[in-house]
Design a protein around this motif. Structure first.
Motif, PDB file in Angstrom:
ATOM      1  N   TRP A  28       0.712  13.896   9.586  1.00 31.88           N
ATOM      2  CA  TRP A  28       1.505  13.322  10.351  1.00 31.88           C
ATOM      3  C   TRP A  28       1.873  12.014  10.828  1.00 31.88           C
ATOM      4  O   TRP A  28       2.540  11.735  11.387  1.00 31.88           O
ATOM      5  CB  TRP A  28       0.842  14.120  12.173  1.00 31.88           C
ATOM      6  CG  TRP A  28       1.343  15.784  12.011  1.00 31.88           C
ATOM      7  CD1 TRP A  28       0.343  16.552  12.123  1.00 31.88           C
ATOM      8  CD2 TRP A  28       2.379  16.799  11.505  1.00 31.88           C
ATOM      9  NE1 TRP A  28       1.266  17.593  11.379  1.00 31.88           N
ATOM     10  CE2 TRP A  28       2.196  17.840  11.907  1.00 31.88           C
ATOM     11  CE3 TRP A  28       4.121  15.493  11.954  1.00 31.88           C
ATOM     12  CZ2 TRP A  28       3.708  18.872  11.888  1.00 31.88           C
ATOM     13  CZ3 TRP A  28       4.677  17.013  11.683  1.00 31.88           C
ATOM     14  CH2 TRP A  28       4.801  18.351  11.524  1.00 31.88           C
ATOM     15  N   GLY A  29       1.142  11.172  10.392  1.00 35.23           N
ATOM     16  CA  GLY A  29       1.139   9.456   9.961  1.00 35.23           C
ATOM     17  C   GLY A  29      -0.027   8.879  11.432  1.00 35.23           C
ATOM     18  O   GLY A  29      -0.026   8.183  11.498  1.00 35.23           O
ATOM     19  N   ASP A  30      -0.871  10.098  12.053  1.00 36.11           N
ATOM     20  CA  ASP A  30      -1.390   9.865  13.283  1.00 36.11           C
ATOM     21  C   ASP A  30      -2.739   9.846  13.087  1.00 36.11           C
ATOM     22  O   ASP A  30      -3.246   9.995  13.643  1.00 36.11           O
ATOM     23  CB  ASP A  30      -0.790   9.693  14.581  1.00 36.11           C
ATOM     24  CG  ASP A  30      -0.510  11.312  14.620  1.00 36.11           C
ATOM     25  OD1 ASP A  30      -0.949  12.298  13.760  1.00 36.11           O
ATOM     26  OD2 ASP A  30       0.034  11.927  15.745  1.00 36.11           O
ATOM     27  N   TRP A  51       3.869  12.665  18.706  1.00 41.52           N
ATOM     28  CA  TRP A  51       3.056  10.986  18.976  1.00 41.52           C
ATOM     29  C   TRP A  51       3.093  10.987  19.857  1.00 41.52           C
ATOM     30  O   TRP A  51       3.399  11.068  21.081  1.00 41.52           O
ATOM     31  CB  TRP A  51       3.984  10.797  18.236  1.00 41.52           C
ATOM     32  CG  TRP A  51       4.628  10.857  16.752  1.00 41.52           C
ATOM     33  CD1 TRP A  51       3.185  10.061  15.769  1.00 41.52           C
ATOM     34  CD2 TRP A  51       5.035  11.734  15.428  1.00 41.52           C
ATOM     35  NE1 TRP A  51       3.447  11.376  14.032  1.00 41.52           N
ATOM     36  CE2 TRP A  51       4.230  11.597  14.389  1.00 41.52           C
ATOM     37  CE3 TRP A  51       6.189  12.415  15.967  1.00 41.52           C
ATOM     38  CZ2 TRP A  51       4.848  12.541  13.344  1.00 41.52           C
ATOM     39  CZ3 TRP A  51       6.662  13.092  15.234  1.00 41.52           C
ATOM     40  CH2 TRP A  51       5.932  13.171  14.013  1.00 41.52           C
ATOM     41  N   TYR A  57       6.036   5.890  12.016  1.00 43.83           N
ATOM     42  CA  TYR A  57       4.981   7.227  11.443  1.00 43.83           C
ATOM     43  C   TYR A  57       5.114   7.654   9.643  1.00 43.83           C
ATOM     44  O   TYR A  57       6.801   8.645  10.033  1.00 43.83           O
ATOM     45  CB  TYR A  57       4.501   8.116  11.852  1.00 43.83           C
ATOM     46  CG  TYR A  57       3.896   8.120  13.486  1.00 43.83           C
ATOM     47  CD1 TYR A  57       3.129   7.484  13.705  1.00 43.83           C
ATOM     48  CD2 TYR A  57       5.033   7.512  14.670  1.00 43.83           C
ATOM     49  CE1 TYR A  57       2.128   7.588  14.735  1.00 43.83           C
ATOM     50  CE2 TYR A  57       4.444   6.795  16.003  1.00 43.83           C
ATOM     51  CZ  TYR A  57       2.853   6.855  15.598  1.00 43.83           C
ATOM     52  OH  TYR A  57       2.115   6.561  17.077  1.00 43.83           O
ATOM     53  N   HIS A  58       4.386   7.525   8.762  1.00 43.85           N
ATOM     54  CA  HIS A  58       4.760   8.263   7.236  1.00 43.85           C
ATOM     55  C   HIS A  58       4.217   9.527   7.493  1.00 43.85           C
ATOM     56  O   HIS A  58       3.432   9.791   7.448  1.00 43.85           O
ATOM     57  CB  HIS A  58       3.803   7.489   6.523  1.00 43.85           C
ATOM     58  CG  HIS A  58       4.690   6.228   6.131  1.00 43.85           C
ATOM     59  ND1 HIS A  58       5.421   5.997   5.203  1.00 43.85           N
ATOM     60  CD2 HIS A  58       4.672   4.759   6.469  1.00 43.85           C
ATOM     61  CE1 HIS A  58       6.290   4.768   4.949  1.00 43.85           C
ATOM     62  NE2 HIS A  58       5.164   4.513   5.697  1.00 43.85           N
ATOM     63  N   VAL A  59       5.098  10.734   7.790  1.00 41.40           N
ATOM     64  CA  VAL A  59       4.961  11.868   7.541  1.00 41.40           C
ATOM     65  C   VAL A  59       5.066  12.243   6.138  1.00 41.40           C
ATOM     66  O   VAL A  59       6.048  12.167   5.598  1.00 41.40           O
ATOM     67  CB  VAL A  59       5.621  12.926   8.773  1.00 41.40           C
ATOM     68  CG1 VAL A  59       5.485  14.668   8.378  1.00 41.40           C
ATOM     69  CG2 VAL A  59       5.996  12.713   9.864  1.00 41.40           C
ATOM     70  N   ILE A  77       9.959   8.647   7.447  1.00 41.55           N
ATOM     71  CA  ILE A  77       9.380   7.442   8.056  1.00 41.55           C
ATOM     72  C   ILE A  77      10.178   8.777   9.122  1.00 41.55           C
ATOM     73  O   ILE A  77      11.224   8.291   9.072  1.00 41.55           O
ATOM     74  CB  ILE A  77       9.629   6.307   8.025  1.00 41.55           C
ATOM     75  CG1 ILE A  77       9.103   5.924   6.765  1.00 41.55           C
ATOM     76  CG2 ILE A  77       9.327   5.487   8.886  1.00 41.55           C
ATOM     77  CD1 ILE A  77       9.672   4.353   5.712  1.00 41.55           C
ATOM     78  N   SER A  79      10.567   7.328  13.638  1.00 45.63           N
ATOM     79  CA  SER A  79      10.919   6.154  14.139  1.00 45.63           C
ATOM     80  C   SER A  79      10.215   7.189  15.579  1.00 45.63           C
ATOM     81  O   SER A  79      11.174   8.140  15.984  1.00 45.63           O
ATOM     82  CB  SER A  79      11.918   5.528  14.534  1.00 45.63           C
ATOM     83  OG  SER A  79      11.455   5.136  15.217  1.00 45.63           O
TER      84      SER A  79
END
Length: 87
Positions: A28-30, A51, A57-59, A77, A79
């Motif tokens: 999930w990029g986080d 989030w 974030y790059h998912v 990506i 937002s």
């Protein structure tokens, strides 16, 4: 696009040329990840993620079949904005 602290929904589906069962691995990029159980080929899943901070974030999603062959990585990506309400 989504809002901080509000679940954002995604639909994911992949096909396996050999008709093997597939699972989805999501970053999930986080700092959090999800791995689905195995599903039949071409089975669409719906996943939600929340989030907690505003940002981009790059998912990244990979499909993996039952013999551990993996697809190319899909990189999207997302937002995340601050949810605002009017008074």
């Amino acid at each position: 696009m989504g809002n901080a602290n509000v679940p954002t929904s995604f639909r994911i589906v992949a096909s396996d040329l050999d008709n093997d069962n597939i699972r989805y691995i999501i970053d999930w990029g986080d700092g959090s990840t999800d791995t689905s159980p195995l599903f039949k080929n071409n089975h669409e899943i719906q996943k939600e993620h929340t989030w907690t901070a505003v940002g981009f974030y790059h998912v990244q999603v990979v499909a993996q079949d039952e013999i551990n062959a993996t697809s190319d990585m899909l990189d999207v990506i997302v937002s995340i904005m601050m949810f605002m309400t009017s008074v």
